[in-house]
Design a protein around this motif. Structure first.
Motif: not given
Ligand code: DC
Length: 230
Positions: A186-191, A40-42, A111-113
């Motif tokens: 954001r990470d916890q509340e996303r759909s 995701y970072r890349v 993007v996740r898919i």
């Molecule tokens: O683990 P990290 O801090 O390097 O992840 C950076 C961001 O990438 C994190 O805040 C949310 C996203 N991420 C994600 O959505 N799903 C994952 N499996 C890993 C990371």
């Protein structure tokens, strides 16, 4: 049918230690390692490089589908070198700016898919240790062992602060704590694929544990599951 290769998933919020713990577990077992956050970072870095807005989901989906990323293993179980379009970005992706941008692109369903099969392709012999947010819930729901690491927000901010300082990245503890809280939310509340433990995950509170103690706890769970007596 051949049996699927074993997988251990380690999920948790930023600063719970899942990255380094994952590396050490993979090293002990001699298994492959996938740091899914790095993907995701890349992608976030690729968006910046190609001038793609973090709100432009269709363009980010295309970028994710064609992402030219390589994880070059240096030694089994240690952090690999990460190349984007042939360029070494191992350090560039580790800034808080890229962490936040990764969290934004990670909230987009398409993007996740687009990144799903790429992550599953890491499931190679003799096994895989992977860390992220949805490894146990979405990417590897049939994993042999699922770990979920927790720690208080204060402790996580403190750890991230020390970690970034050690890497020579200058940060302010107060603003880092605020950014982490925003990223957690954001990470916890996303759909899609929100950060949460799988129902069958083993939860470990790491507040008062050293990295080695967390690794030992995971190795104990591993031995239980694989019926290994040593
Ligand atoms: O683990 P990290 O801090 O390097 O992840 C950076 C961001 O990438 C994190 O805040 C949310 C996203 N991420 C994600 O959505 N799903 C994952 N499996 C890993 C990371």
């Amino acid at each position: 049918m051949t049996r699927k290769k074993p997988v251990i998933t380690i999920d948790g919020a930023s600063g719970t230690g899942k990255g380094v713990v994952g590396q050490l577990v993979a090293k002990q077992l001699g298994w492959n390692l996938l740091d899914s956050g790095a993907l995701y970072r890349v992608l976030a870095l690729a968006a910046q490089k190609h001038g793609v807005s973090l709100e432009n989901e269709p363009a980010l989906q295309v970028l994710a589908e064609h992402l030219d990323v390589q994880f070059k293993a240096t030694e089994t179980g240690t952090a690999p070198e990460i190349l984007l379009e042939g360029q070494n970005v191992t350090h560039d992706i580790r800034t808080e700016k890229m962490g936040n941008a990764a969290s934004k692109v990670g909230a987009l369903p398409s993007v996740r898919i687009a990144l799903l099969s790429r992550q599953r392709a890491f499931r190679e012999a003799p096994g895989l240790v992977t860390d992220g947010r949805d490894m146990g819930t979405v990417v590897f729901p049939d994993a042999d062992l699922k770990i979920f690491l927790t720690a208080t927000p204060e402790e996580r901010a403190r750890r991230r602060y020390t970690q970034l300082k050690e890497k020579g990245i200058n940060v302010n503890l107060g603003s880092l704590a605020l950014e982490l809280a925003e990223r957690d939310r954001r990470d916890q509340e996303r759909s899609v694929a929100p950060l949460r433990p799988a129902v069958d995950a083993v939860c470990i509170n790491t507040d008062h544990l050293t990295i080695d103690q967390v690794v030992e706890h995971i190795m104990l769970e591993y031995r239980k599951i694989f019926s290994i007596s040593h």
